[in-house]
Write a protein that holds these residues in place. Structure first.
Motif, PDB file in Angstrom:
ATOM      1  N   TYR A   3      -7.426  -5.050  11.658  1.00  0.00           N
ATOM      2  CA  TYR A   3      -8.653  -5.062  10.601  1.00  0.00           C
ATOM      3  C   TYR A   3      -9.860  -5.632  10.802  1.00  0.00           C
ATOM      4  O   TYR A   3      -9.802  -6.484  11.890  1.00  0.00           O
ATOM      5  CB  TYR A   3      -8.427  -5.809   9.239  1.00  0.00           C
ATOM      6  N   GLU A   8     -11.029  -5.621   4.035  1.00  0.00           N
ATOM      7  CA  GLU A   8      -9.515  -5.451   4.755  1.00  0.00           C
ATOM      8  C   GLU A   8      -8.628  -6.588   4.764  1.00  0.00           C
ATOM      9  O   GLU A   8      -7.612  -6.408   3.958  1.00  0.00           O
ATOM     10  CB  GLU A   8      -9.873  -4.978   4.959  1.00  0.00           C
ATOM     11  N   TRP A   9      -8.561  -7.368   5.168  1.00  0.00           N
ATOM     12  CA  TRP A   9      -7.157  -8.702   5.051  1.00  0.00           C
ATOM     13  C   TRP A   9      -7.827  -9.114   3.364  1.00  0.00           C
ATOM     14  O   TRP A   9      -6.391  -9.650   3.417  1.00  0.00           O
ATOM     15  CB  TRP A   9      -8.643  -9.655   6.164  1.00  0.00           C
ATOM     16  N   HIS A  12      -5.416  -6.854   2.372  1.00  0.00           N
ATOM     17  CA  HIS A  12      -4.386  -7.477   2.660  1.00  0.00           C
ATOM     18  C   HIS A  12      -3.773  -8.358   1.906  1.00  0.00           C
ATOM     19  O   HIS A  12      -1.737  -7.876   1.920  1.00  0.00           O
ATOM     20  CB  HIS A  12      -4.382  -7.653   4.368  1.00  0.00           C
ATOM     21  N   LYS A  17       1.165  -8.059   1.080  1.00  0.00           N
ATOM     22  CA  LYS A  17       1.495  -8.628   1.926  1.00  0.00           C
ATOM     23  C   LYS A  17       1.223  -9.781   3.336  1.00  0.00           C
ATOM     24  O   LYS A  17       0.889 -11.241   2.493  1.00  0.00           O
ATOM     25  CB  LYS A  17       0.867  -8.034   3.116  1.00  0.00           C
TER      26      LYS A  17
END
Length: 791
Positions: A3, A8-9, A12, A17
């Motif tokens: 990423y 995006e993190w 996640h 996740k």
């Protein structure tokens, strides 16, 4: 997968996740190689994710700071480990955010599990984390390796070259296997002394080139770790009719992927040196704006490009010689022992360059508040200057915490061959106090003797857009450095001039009617006539004046040819290096164990004094005491220095001197001399207690020689007179004299009544309260007698 953006993190971890679970093998290795110290220890888990490793460290006995840059990861960590004690969960970007939340006293263990490959400036981060380790602590990095990672996921793994770079500079590197993960334990200093190194001999067509000096939004400089094991700046040789700026921009893009416009590339210096017997010409190009994503475009030449803190450049290991010289030309002083080179600075086209770390902003506000709370910055313009002017940009070699120390710390920026400090950024409280003493109005034009840049910018900020500062220094290196820093981080309202500051400002820079204020930033034994003559009527001259060896920053107001002291501040500065610099005569005694220092006047006759010191010591108890708040002692010292004939200072340089004199090594005492005799003043603790206010000290007079008792009586009388007529009248205010400075040659009958100290260029007249009743003869005292033998 890799990423590249925080959102995006966030997604996640928000989707539930995670990453590979903490394995039993990893836990055993941590227990074996990084156990918590007896009684517990403190650990930092960087990139903690959902907190599994942090929870295990807490179970090992550590108090843990667990940090991650995503809110969703920290939220899950708090929820999933709500029952775990001893963990502080912090949302913090270790690469970009202010590290203020981290523990100030450091850590016994720092861990980075599955996080290191995602770091951009890996070397900078590891170096910074290493500086936070306590003695004996360890940095543990757990990471996938290329050989044990599927090809489609190798962007989150390290190859052998990267693993080697990770361990560079550490005293010990222990590599273990944790079920396919590399488990590295790094200990010892994480830095190496910087040195400039060469490559192989150059070819004839590679002797003319350009180096790009690029900084990020935190003021860090871009460097690449080359395959030759050294750090380099982006750059290379010019091609065809290409100019230096265009060459630097092209090389930057080819080597790092960053894109710059030639209009933002400025040739600031030309360097000429020798490489293996062949002359080399290098253009230093300052690039002020760029775009793009940092990449290692030429992987056959470089392992990695990243941004480095300027203060870390003293301990990064080997740096390519032209790069070291180029960095030193932009930020003089950040590279220790730079290589010899001929430099041709170019004044035109060098624009300001912004950028500072968030930590700098926080520390600057904290420093300003410390100074304000101490009562040193009383006006809003001075307070605003402390909050606004980037002090660290004028001391780039210092760590931010040192640059913004709000206490009594000066940042030494230059030393002579003996190690003595000859240039510094003074303590912030003292700069603020002296700036307040100038009493500036908007549009003021100010003279500063002794450059550095920061103090001048404080003055310029207070004087405002219509103001101007002329800053003069005798040291070419200091002036060049000051000009460089003013150009990058200044207001454009300061002129730095190379000259002996005792000669005043160049005539064309003196405003009509004189300067509104003048400030001298080094210890002055004398007052230059030009400082007075170039000062406007009613203007303030603020300078650290040496009187009998004691220094006070004095605010003088000009009234015609006479300077009138308005306030005193206790202080100390570097010594004058110009024509007014005066080394004080010193006479050594007892094989150097003691020394007599004559700060005003020539050395007195000391014949027979050593023999007297080997005899009996006479003591007089004055009965005058002081508490833990002993600020009045400085007033007594100055009173004695300016009223007693034969005054000097007795200093102890060896421990053996304490048995003879009672003066501790490294200390000195006010003294007066007679024929083969001496008396001096010390204070002895007579009361102790758990509370500060319970402690008490008493002044004693010690004497040696046949005339010692009479000298002791005279010195004791001075102490008693000071106590009765000066300290008693001070009413908790500073017990300072009325002081005027008159031109040299002023006849005695034209001076006001008082005690006169003659310098070369001026006559100082001190008028102390009650001075007319100070008696040289015997006084009442509690007790006197012989109490000790000499050596």
């Amino acid at each position: 997968m890799t990423y590249t953006a925080r959102d995006e993190w966030e997604q996640h971890y928000g989707e539930g996740k995670g990453w590979r679970r903490l394995g039993e093998r990893e836990q055993r290795l941590l227990d074996e190689h990084a156990p918590a110290p007896e009684g517990g220890g403190r650990a930092l888990d960087v990139g903690c994710g959902t907190g599994e490793l942090a929870a295990h460290l807490a179970a090992m006995g550590y108090t843990v700071d667990a940090v991650d840059f995503t809110d969703s990861a920290i939220a899950r960590a708090r929820e999933e480990h709500a029952d775990v004690e001893g963990v502080r969960w912090l949302q913090l970007d270790i690469e970009r955010d202010d590290p203020a939340p981290l523990h100030e006293e450091g850590y016994d263990l720092i861990t980075m599990r599955l996080a290191y490959p995602f770091m951009r400036d890996r070397g900078r981060i590891v170096h910074g984390l290493g500086e936070r380790l306590r003695e004996g602590g360890a940095l543990v990095v757990i990471t996938p390796t290329v050989e044990n990672t599927p090809s489609e996921r190798r962007d989150i793994a390290l190859d052998e070259d990267e693993l080697t770079l990770l361990g560079a500079g550490w005293a010990t590197v222990e590599r273990l296997d944790a079920d396919g993960l590399a488990f590295l334990v790094l200990r010892g200093p994480c830095h190496r002394d910087t040195r400039a190194v060469e490559k192989r001999p150059p070819t004839g067509h590679a002797l003319t080139g350009a180096l790009a000096v690029v900084t990020d939004d935190g003021g860090r400089v871009l460097l690449g770790r080359s395959r030759l094991g050294m750090l380099e700046l982006p750059g290379g040789k010019t091609t065809g009719p290409e100019d230096f700026a265009s060459a630097a921009v092209r090389e930057l893009a080819e080597e790092t992927g960053l894109v710059a416009d030639p209009g933002d590339a400025h040739v600031v210096t030309m360097l000429v040196d020798d490489s293996h017997g062949i002359p080399r010409l290098t253009a230093v190009v300052r690039i002020t704006a760029w775009t793009g994503t940092l990449t290692t475009a030429e992987a056959d030449k470089f392992d990695r490009w990243e941004f480095f803190d300027l203060h870390a450049l003293a301990c990064v290991g080997d740096v390519f010689t032209p790069a070291a010289a180029a960095i030193d030309s932009v930020w003089p002083g950040v590279i220790p022992d730079p290589p010899p080179v001929v430099s041709y600075p170019l004044a035109a086209g060098r624009p300001p360059v912004p950028g500072e770390a968030a930590e700098a902003v926080r520390l600057r506000q904290a420093m300003a508040q410390t100074v304000i709370d101490g009562g040193w910055a009383t006006s809003e313009p001075v307070r605003d200057a402390l909050r606004a002017v980037p002090r660290h940009r004028f001391a780039p070699e210092a760590k931010l915490a040192d640059a913004y120390d709000g206490g009594d710390r000066a940042v030494i920026t230059r030393r002579d061959e003996t190690g003595r400090a000859i240039s510094s950024v003074s303590a912030a409280w003292l700069q603020a106090d002296m700036l307040e003493s100038l009493r500036l109005r908007p549009g003021a034009v100010v003279y500063e003797a002794g450059s550095g840049g920061y103090n001048a910018e404080l003055i310029a900020h207070v004087a405002g857009p219509g103001g101007r500062v002329v800053s003069v220094d005798i040291d070419p290196w200091v002036v060049a450095r000051t000009r460089a820093f003013l150009t990058e981080a200044g207001s454009g309202r300061v002129s730095a001039v190379e000259a002996d500051a005792a000669l005043g400002a160049p005539a064309h820079l003196v405003p009509r009617g004189g300067f509104d204020g003048s400030v001298i930033t080094y210890n002055c034994w004398d007052i230059s006539p030009l400082w007075r003559d170039q000062l406007a009527e009613g203007g303030r001259l603020v300078l650290p004046m040496e009187m009998g060896g004691y220094t006070r920053a004095i605010e003088f107001e000009r009234r015609g040819e006479v300077l009138h002291a308005r306030r005193f501040t206790y202080c100390g500065f570097v010594r004058d290096q110009g024509q007014q610099g005066r080394p004080a005569p010193v006479v050594s005694l007892l094989d150097g164990a003691l020394a007599l220092r004559f700060d005003d006047g020539s050395a007195a006759d000391t014949a027979g004094l050593e023999e007297a010191l080997r005899g009996r010591r006479h003591e007089v108890v004055t009965g005058v005491t002081m508490g833990a708040e002993n600020s009045y002692f400085g007033s007594l010292q100055l009173f004695a220095a300016t009223t007693l004939s034969g005054f000097c200072r007795l200093a102890a340089h060896q421990e053996s001197a304490e048995a003879v004199t009672g003066i501790a090594r490294g200390r000195d005492a006010p003294a007066i001399l007679g024929k083969a005799s001496m008396a001096y003043l010390i204070y002895v603790q007579t009361k102790d207690g758990d509370r500060r206010e319970d402690k008490e000290w008493e002044w004693f007079v010690y004497a040696f020689g046949e005339q010692g008792p009479a000298l002791a009586e005279r010195l004791a009388a001075t102490v008693l007179a000071w106590d009765r007529h000066i300290r008693a009248e001070a009413n908790d205010q500073h017990a300072d004299p009325v002081l005027t400075a008159h031109p040299a040659g002023t006849p005695d009958d034209a001076l006001p009544a008082g005690d006169v100290t003659d310098k070369i260029n001026c006559r100082l007249v001190f008028r102390w309260p009650g001075r007319d009743v100070v008696l040289p003869g015997p006084v009442e005292r509690p007790e006197a007698g012989v109490v000790a033998e000499g050596v």
